[in-house]
Design a protein around this motif. Sequence first.
Motif, mmCIF file in Angstrom:
data_model
loop_
_atom_site.group_PDB
_atom_site.id
_atom_site.type_symbol
_atom_site.label_atom_id
_atom_site.label_comp_id
_atom_site.label_asym_id
_atom_site.label_seq_id
_atom_site.Cartn_x
_atom_site.Cartn_y
_atom_site.Cartn_z
ATOM 1 N N GLN A 52 -1.942 -15.189 2.726
ATOM 2 C CA GLN A 52 -1.770 -15.509 1.311
ATOM 3 C C GLN A 52 -2.497 -14.503 0.432
ATOM 4 O OE1 GLN A 52 0.284 -17.800 0.570
ATOM 5 N NE2 GLN A 52 0.060 -17.901 -1.664
ATOM 6 N N ARG A 53 -3.712 -14.159 0.858
ATOM 7 C CA ARG A 53 -4.463 -13.167 0.097
ATOM 8 C C ARG A 53 -3.769 -11.815 0.111
ATOM 9 N NH1 ARG A 53 -10.615 -14.738 2.115
ATOM 10 N NH2 ARG A 53 -10.790 -16.655 0.837
ATOM 11 N N ALA A 54 -3.207 -11.478 1.263
ATOM 12 C CA ALA A 54 -2.480 -10.207 1.350
ATOM 13 C C ALA A 54 -1.256 -10.224 0.438
ATOM 14 C CB ALA A 54 -2.062 -9.937 2.799
ATOM 15 N N GLU A 55 -0.520 -11.355 0.453
ATOM 16 C CA GLU A 55 0.655 -11.465 -0.409
ATOM 17 C C GLU A 55 0.249 -11.431 -1.886
ATOM 18 O OE1 GLU A 55 2.638 -15.011 0.755
ATOM 19 O OE2 GLU A 55 3.515 -14.147 2.599
ATOM 20 N N THR A 56 -0.872 -12.100 -2.183
ATOM 21 C CA THR A 56 -1.363 -12.079 -3.568
ATOM 22 C C THR A 56 -1.737 -10.671 -3.995
ATOM 23 O OG1 THR A 56 -2.196 -14.340 -3.343
ATOM 24 C CG2 THR A 56 -3.109 -12.999 -5.134
ATOM 25 N N GLU A 57 -2.397 -9.961 -3.078
ATOM 26 C CA GLU A 57 -2.791 -8.590 -3.405
ATOM 27 C C GLU A 57 -1.563 -7.699 -3.573
ATOM 28 O OE1 GLU A 57 -5.151 -5.651 -4.595
ATOM 29 O OE2 GLU A 57 -5.758 -7.730 -4.198
ATOM 30 N N VAL A 58 -0.565 -7.926 -2.722
ATOM 31 C CA VAL A 58 0.688 -7.162 -2.862
ATOM 32 C C VAL A 58 1.337 -7.456 -4.215
ATOM 33 C CG1 VAL A 58 3.045 -6.935 -2.000
ATOM 34 C CG2 VAL A 58 1.126 -6.942 -0.400
ATOM 35 N N ALA A 59 1.345 -8.761 -4.580
ATOM 36 C CA ALA A 59 1.937 -9.136 -5.868
ATOM 37 C C ALA A 59 1.169 -8.509 -7.029
ATOM 38 C CB ALA A 59 1.967 -10.659 -6.010
ATOM 39 N N ARG A 60 -0.168 -8.518 -6.920
ATOM 40 C CA ARG A 60 -0.983 -7.896 -7.964
ATOM 41 C C ARG A 60 -0.734 -6.397 -8.040
ATOM 42 N NH1 ARG A 60 -6.785 -10.903 -6.672
ATOM 43 N NH2 ARG A 60 -6.222 -12.958 -7.560
ATOM 44 N N THR A 61 -0.642 -5.792 -6.840
ATOM 45 C CA THR A 61 -0.367 -4.348 -6.806
ATOM 46 C C THR A 61 0.993 -4.043 -7.425
ATOM 47 O OG1 THR A 61 -1.715 -4.107 -4.812
ATOM 48 C CG2 THR A 61 -0.176 -2.322 -5.331
ATOM 49 N N GLU A 62 1.991 -4.856 -7.051
ATOM 50 C CA GLU A 62 3.320 -4.652 -7.621
ATOM 51 C C GLU A 62 3.291 -4.845 -9.141
ATOM 52 O OE1 GLU A 62 5.784 -7.400 -5.555
ATOM 53 O OE2 GLU A 62 6.119 -6.058 -3.830
ATOM 54 N N GLU A 63 2.524 -5.828 -9.620
ATOM 55 C CA GLU A 63 2.422 -6.065 -11.060
ATOM 56 C C GLU A 63 1.733 -4.889 -11.757
ATOM 57 O OE1 GLU A 63 2.657 -7.846 -14.813
ATOM 58 O OE2 GLU A 63 3.775 -8.096 -12.938
ATOM 59 N N ARG A 64 0.682 -4.365 -11.100
ATOM 60 C CA ARG A 64 0.007 -3.199 -11.688
ATOM 61 C C ARG A 64 0.954 -2.012 -11.761
ATOM 62 N NH1 ARG A 64 -4.646 -5.035 -8.740
ATOM 63 N NH2 ARG A 64 -4.165 -3.629 -7.011
ATOM 64 N N PHE A 65 1.708 -1.802 -10.666
ATOM 65 C CA PHE A 65 2.672 -0.696 -10.677
ATOM 66 C C PHE A 65 3.754 -0.927 -11.727
ATOM 67 C CE2 PHE A 65 1.128 0.591 -6.403
ATOM 68 C CZ PHE A 65 0.975 1.937 -6.652
ATOM 69 N N ARG A 66 4.165 -2.205 -11.877
ATOM 70 C CA ARG A 66 5.171 -2.497 -12.897
ATOM 71 C C ARG A 66 4.633 -2.181 -14.292
ATOM 72 N NH1 ARG A 66 6.357 -6.003 -16.567
ATOM 73 N NH2 ARG A 66 4.469 -7.211 -16.159
#
Length: 486
Positions: free
Chosen positions: A110-124
């Motif tokens: 879950q933390r990994a998915e959250t971090e991926v989502a945060r990373t994707e949001e930052r890239f967005r």
Amino acid sequence: MSAQTRLQVLREMMSEAFLALDAQGIIHELNHRAASLLGLPYSTCEGMTPWAAQPMLAGTTLHERLLDALTTREPARFLSELPSGVWLELSVRPVGGEMWVLATDITRRQRAETEVARTEERFRQLGERFQVALESAQMAVWETNLVTGQVFRSEGHDRLYGYPQPLAEWTHERFLASLHPEDRPVVEAQVTSIFDNDVLSYTSTFRTHWPDDTWHWLNSRARVIRDAQGKVMVVRGAILDITALKETEEALQEAVRTRDDFLSVASHELRTPLTSLRLQIDLLRRMSESRGQEPVGSDKVKVRLDAADRQLNRLAALLDNLLDVSRIRTGKLTFELASGDLAPLVQDLLARFSDEAKQAAVELDARVEGPAPCRFDRIRMEQVVSNLLSNALRYGQGTPVHVSLRRQDGRLRLTVQDGGPGVPEADRERVFQRFAQVQGSTRTGGLGLGLYIVRQIVEAHGGRIWLEDTPGGGATFVVTLPEAGT
């Protein structure tokens, strides 16, 4: 080993937490993994509900979903976060009179998915900011992969070529077709050179034709990426719209040309009265030194003095114009407005110009209707009328000059008309600019400042000045001013 023992061993070997609840949610069985997740000793959990054993679970998603499953007796699968921060993936299934619960710790996932989502949001967000920066700078990026044939271009790329919406595809042929004929050979040579030489980057500046039939300047900087053998693999670059920069550059160049032309004209115009004045003074000196010693009041001396006076007046007028332009630019052109009658001022100036008109063999026709009440600065308004009369005598080429002043619709209307070559329609606004001379007209003197100053004075009085068509040719300058009290 009994079946019960085997089942107990199996539950303990599981990586998942296991709970067996009765219809009221009381724990009948559990493994040590479940006790560990609840944060309780294994021996104290049986005979209690999970939320009684661990009060922090009360009101959580886990509590609510388990109660729903106990009520409906329907299987369920859901995620829940414990107060400790542990994330569980739970599977609930009724078995006989019990409800079995399997819980897997997915905190890392879950933390990994959250971090991926945060990373994707930052890239967005970075992408959006980058796109805003590109659009604000009227810039776009592009990339051509010569191996795959794929072409990437940022969102604003096609807008730089005049297309409001992105096209279905963009090709090198479309790019070449948009180029100005004068720029195309240079750009094509640059593109070709990357295959013939070890070119790593290049810059192009060119004009592109938009669908609305306008031309725009673009600057493209590209980088060439090659493989180990030097073969071109990818070409990527950025394009910037520099139309405004080019227009500014051309305006600056025009300003420099205008300045140089003005300095040349000004030096000539200022030298002319000085040369004539020096000649008159030299003639007077010779006359005073001659044996005849002409008396001061003689006609010969008077003619020389009159000529010297005219040149001094001309020189003073040129210098006044230069000073007025400087004052206008710095906002220091002052006015002393007072209510009065404009008609006597116009009549007085017509009388002053009568001798000059006779010398130029020009008929001066005037129709001044009074009274003409107006609030004006007398000195500045004399400057306006004098300038218009001087222009009419200078450019009229000996044709009659007609002057009119009358009241019309709450305003005063002053017109000065000559029968000269007139002003082409394309130049009728430009003649009111600084240093303006009518294109193709024979130079008749002056710095090209008079009408510019006149417009500033008229507008400061709340009026307007413009050029109108004159029947039969010539130029008609019209000045309108508000009547006093309107």
